[in-house]
Design a protein around this motif. Sequence first.
Motif, PDB file in Angstrom:
ATOM      1  N   LEU A  47       0.822  -1.210   0.000  1.00 11.80           N
ATOM      2  CA  LEU A  47       0.000   0.000   0.000  1.00 11.80           C
ATOM      3  C   LEU A  47       0.855   1.259   0.000  1.00 11.80           C
ATOM      4  O   LEU A  47       0.541   2.227  -0.696  1.00 11.80           O
ATOM      5  CB  LEU A  47      -0.950  -0.007   1.201  1.00 11.80           C
ATOM      6  CG  LEU A  47      -1.874   1.207   1.306  1.00 11.80           C
ATOM      7  CD1 LEU A  47      -2.780   1.315   0.097  1.00 11.80           C
ATOM      8  CD2 LEU A  47      -2.687   1.149   2.584  1.00 11.80           C
ATOM      9  N   ALA A  48       1.935   1.270   0.753  1.00 13.47           N
ATOM     10  CA  ALA A  48       2.789   2.461   0.806  1.00 13.47           C
ATOM     11  C   ALA A  48       3.370   2.786  -0.567  1.00 13.47           C
ATOM     12  O   ALA A  48       3.441   3.956  -0.951  1.00 13.47           O
ATOM     13  CB  ALA A  48       3.908   2.261   1.829  1.00 13.47           C
ATOM     14  N   THR A  49       3.748   1.767  -1.331  1.00 10.27           N
ATOM     15  CA  THR A  49       4.279   1.982  -2.679  1.00 10.27           C
ATOM     16  C   THR A  49       3.224   2.616  -3.573  1.00 10.27           C
ATOM     17  O   THR A  49       3.501   3.564  -4.315  1.00 10.27           O
ATOM     18  CB  THR A  49       4.753   0.640  -3.289  1.00 10.27           C
ATOM     19  OG1 THR A  49       5.789   0.106  -2.477  1.00 10.27           O
ATOM     20  CG2 THR A  49       5.259   0.829  -4.713  1.00 10.27           C
ATOM     21  N   LEU A  50       2.006   2.100  -3.485  1.00 10.92           N
ATOM     22  CA  LEU A  50       0.922   2.638  -4.307  1.00 10.92           C
ATOM     23  C   LEU A  50       0.612   4.083  -3.926  1.00 10.92           C
ATOM     24  O   LEU A  50       0.434   4.938  -4.790  1.00 10.92           O
ATOM     25  CB  LEU A  50      -0.331   1.777  -4.152  1.00 10.92           C
ATOM     26  CG  LEU A  50      -0.201   0.326  -4.598  1.00 10.92           C
ATOM     27  CD1 LEU A  50      -1.473  -0.449  -4.277  1.00 10.92           C
ATOM     28  CD2 LEU A  50       0.130   0.231  -6.069  1.00 10.92           C
ATOM     29  N   LEU A  51       0.565   4.361  -2.638  1.00  8.28           N
ATOM     30  CA  LEU A  51       0.250   5.720  -2.186  1.00  8.28           C
ATOM     31  C   LEU A  51       1.363   6.700  -2.535  1.00  8.28           C
ATOM     32  O   LEU A  51       1.089   7.844  -2.901  1.00  8.28           O
ATOM     33  CB  LEU A  51      -0.032   5.731  -0.691  1.00  8.28           C
ATOM     34  CG  LEU A  51      -1.311   5.008  -0.265  1.00  8.28           C
ATOM     35  CD1 LEU A  51      -1.444   5.007   1.257  1.00  8.28           C
ATOM     36  CD2 LEU A  51      -2.527   5.609  -0.923  1.00  8.28           C
ATOM     37  N   LEU A  74       1.004   7.753  -6.083  1.00 14.64           N
ATOM     38  CA  LEU A  74      -0.129   8.652  -6.322  1.00 14.64           C
ATOM     39  C   LEU A  74      -0.053   9.942  -5.509  1.00 14.64           C
ATOM     40  O   LEU A  74      -0.927  10.798  -5.638  1.00 14.64           O
ATOM     41  CB  LEU A  74      -1.438   7.916  -6.014  1.00 14.64           C
ATOM     42  CG  LEU A  74      -1.738   6.734  -6.933  1.00 14.64           C
ATOM     43  CD1 LEU A  74      -2.954   5.977  -6.439  1.00 14.64           C
ATOM     44  CD2 LEU A  74      -1.917   7.188  -8.365  1.00 14.64           C
ATOM     45  N   ALA A  75       0.978  10.086  -4.689  1.00 20.06           N
ATOM     46  CA  ALA A  75       1.100  11.269  -3.830  1.00 20.06           C
ATOM     47  C   ALA A  75       1.382  12.543  -4.630  1.00 20.06           C
ATOM     48  O   ALA A  75       1.046  13.634  -4.189  1.00 20.06           O
ATOM     49  CB  ALA A  75       2.201  11.062  -2.782  1.00 20.06           C
ATOM     50  N   ASP A  76       1.973  12.396  -5.793  1.00 18.57           N
ATOM     51  CA  ASP A  76       2.228  13.547  -6.650  1.00 18.57           C
ATOM     52  C   ASP A  76       0.937  13.905  -7.391  1.00 18.57           C
ATOM     53  O   ASP A  76       0.292  13.028  -7.987  1.00 18.57           O
ATOM     54  CB  ASP A  76       3.336  13.204  -7.654  1.00 18.57           C
ATOM     55  CG  ASP A  76       3.654  14.364  -8.567  1.00 18.57           C
ATOM     56  OD1 ASP A  76       4.524  15.166  -8.206  1.00 18.57           O
ATOM     57  OD2 ASP A  76       3.000  14.461  -9.633  1.00 18.57           O
ATOM     58  N   GLY A  77       0.555  15.171  -7.358  1.00 22.72           N
ATOM     59  CA  GLY A  77      -0.689  15.612  -7.980  1.00 22.72           C
ATOM     60  C   GLY A  77      -0.765  15.319  -9.468  1.00 22.72           C
ATOM     61  O   GLY A  77      -1.829  14.946  -9.986  1.00 22.72           O
ATOM     62  N   THR A  78       0.349  15.471 -10.169  1.00 24.46           N
ATOM     63  CA  THR A  78       0.355  15.201 -11.611  1.00 24.46           C
ATOM     64  C   THR A  78       0.146  13.719 -11.875  1.00 24.46           C
ATOM     65  O   THR A  78      -0.633  13.334 -12.753  1.00 24.46           O
ATOM     66  CB  THR A  78       1.659  15.685 -12.254  1.00 24.46           C
ATOM     67  OG1 THR A  78       1.787  17.092 -12.016  1.00 24.46           O
ATOM     68  CG2 THR A  78       1.679  15.421 -13.752  1.00 24.46           C
ATOM     69  N   ARG A  79       0.833  12.860 -11.115  1.00 27.69           N
ATOM     70  CA  ARG A  79       0.646  11.414 -11.297  1.00 27.69           C
ATOM     71  C   ARG A  79      -0.782  11.006 -10.965  1.00 27.69           C
ATOM     72  O   ARG A  79      -1.365  10.156 -11.641  1.00 27.69           O
ATOM     73  CB  ARG A  79       1.640  10.627 -10.448  1.00 27.69           C
ATOM     74  CG  ARG A  79       3.018  10.563 -11.070  1.00 27.69           C
ATOM     75  CD  ARG A  79       3.886   9.501 -10.450  1.00 27.69           C
ATOM     76  NE  ARG A  79       4.214   9.751  -9.066  1.00 27.69           N
ATOM     77  CZ  ARG A  79       5.274  10.426  -8.660  1.00 27.69           C
ATOM     78  NH1 ARG A  79       6.100  10.953  -9.538  1.00 27.69           N
ATOM     79  NH2 ARG A  79       5.509  10.587  -7.381  1.00 27.69           N
ATOM     80  N   LEU A  80      -1.352  11.625  -9.953  1.00 33.77           N
ATOM     81  CA  LEU A  80      -2.737  11.318  -9.592  1.00 33.77           C
ATOM     82  C   LEU A  80      -3.684  11.689 -10.738  1.00 33.77           C
ATOM     83  O   LEU A  80      -4.584  10.924 -11.083  1.00 33.77           O
ATOM     84  CB  LEU A  80      -3.124  12.047  -8.307  1.00 33.77           C
ATOM     85  CG  LEU A  80      -4.513  11.759  -7.743  1.00 33.77           C
ATOM     86  CD1 LEU A  80      -4.683  10.277  -7.438  1.00 33.77           C
ATOM     87  CD2 LEU A  80      -4.748  12.590  -6.491  1.00 33.77           C
ATOM     88  N   ALA A 131       6.390   6.411 -16.105  1.00 30.10           N
ATOM     89  CA  ALA A 131       7.383   5.425 -15.670  1.00 30.10           C
ATOM     90  C   ALA A 131       7.239   5.140 -14.177  1.00 30.10           C
ATOM     91  O   ALA A 131       7.314   3.980 -13.749  1.00 30.10           O
ATOM     92  CB  ALA A 131       8.792   5.921 -15.985  1.00 30.10           C
ATOM     93  N   ALA A 132       7.013   6.175 -13.380  1.00 25.96           N
ATOM     94  CA  ALA A 132       6.824   5.981 -11.940  1.00 25.96           C
ATOM     95  C   ALA A 132       5.561   5.164 -11.660  1.00 25.96           C
ATOM     96  O   ALA A 132       5.556   4.278 -10.796  1.00 25.96           O
ATOM     97  CB  ALA A 132       6.750   7.331 -11.231  1.00 25.96           C
ATOM     98  N   LEU A 133       4.501   5.437 -12.393  1.00 27.02           N
ATOM     99  CA  LEU A 133       3.251   4.687 -12.218  1.00 27.02           C
ATOM    100  C   LEU A 133       3.418   3.232 -12.653  1.00 27.02           C
ATOM    101  O   LEU A 133       2.866   2.322 -12.027  1.00 27.02           O
ATOM    102  CB  LEU A 133       2.120   5.353 -13.002  1.00 27.02           C
ATOM    103  CG  LEU A 133       1.646   6.702 -12.453  1.00 27.02           C
ATOM    104  CD1 LEU A 133       0.729   7.400 -13.455  1.00 27.02           C
ATOM    105  CD2 LEU A 133       0.955   6.526 -11.107  1.00 27.02           C
ATOM    106  N   ARG A 134       4.209   3.011 -13.691  1.00 28.43           N
ATOM    107  CA  ARG A 134       4.471   1.626 -14.132  1.00 28.43           C
ATOM    108  C   ARG A 134       5.314   0.879 -13.112  1.00 28.43           C
ATOM    109  O   ARG A 134       5.053  -0.286 -12.827  1.00 28.43           O
ATOM    110  CB  ARG A 134       5.174   1.617 -15.491  1.00 28.43           C
ATOM    111  CG  ARG A 134       4.206   1.967 -16.617  1.00 28.43           C
ATOM    112  CD  ARG A 134       4.748   1.627 -17.978  1.00 28.43           C
ATOM    113  NE  ARG A 134       4.946   0.198 -18.068  1.00 28.43           N
ATOM    114  CZ  ARG A 134       5.924  -0.367 -18.759  1.00 28.43           C
ATOM    115  NH1 ARG A 134       6.790   0.372 -19.411  1.00 28.43           N
ATOM    116  NH2 ARG A 134       6.033  -1.666 -18.819  1.00 28.43           N
ATOM    117  N   ARG A 135       6.331   1.544 -12.557  1.00 25.75           N
ATOM    118  CA  ARG A 135       7.169   0.889 -11.538  1.00 25.75           C
ATOM    119  C   ARG A 135       6.340   0.483 -10.326  1.00 25.75           C
ATOM    120  O   ARG A 135       6.603  -0.546  -9.704  1.00 25.75           O
ATOM    121  CB  ARG A 135       8.311   1.802 -11.101  1.00 25.75           C
ATOM    122  CG  ARG A 135       9.471   1.851 -12.067  1.00 25.75           C
ATOM    123  CD  ARG A 135      10.684   2.544 -11.465  1.00 25.75           C
ATOM    124  NE  ARG A 135      10.392   3.895 -11.019  1.00 25.75           N
ATOM    125  CZ  ARG A 135      10.479   4.983 -11.768  1.00 25.75           C
ATOM    126  NH1 ARG A 135      10.833   4.881 -13.043  1.00 25.75           N
ATOM    127  NH2 ARG A 135      10.220   6.182 -11.272  1.00 25.75           N
TER     128      ARG A 135
END
Length: 135
Positions: free
Chosen positions: A22-26, A29-35, A67-71
């Motif tokens: 869960l921490a990895t997922l959060l 998504l913590a960055d507004g642009t990635r969200l 790339a961050a979302l894929r990782r």
Amino acid sequence: MSISSTTALPVRRAPRASSDDLATLLRALADGTRLRIFALLTKAELCVCEIEDMLDLPQSLVSNHLAALRRAGLVSSRRDAEDSRWVFYRADPAAAAVLRERLSALLDVRPVPGGNLGMAMILNEDDGPGRGVFF
């Protein structure tokens, strides 16, 4: 060898292990642009240029966030069958389900009777002492 327009190339997924954390997922998504990018990808499969246009962001920034979302295992990609230069991204349904389940469990606030019974209830969960409290 030519690829027909009906032949789909395989979807590339990030390693599944990271989506269980869960921490990895959060963090992803913590960055507004990635969200915002992830929110778009839950609605449609998009290429980088479409995301650029929708969010008015430069290509390199969109690519780095993808790339961050894929990782983190939240996004999968596939190459276009007719023109392999085009890569399309979408939210990974399995990762989204894990995220939904974990957040639901985290936010399931239960009323606790007074006194010291609250700690006793946590320590006597079905999974054993202290297990299951924070996943």
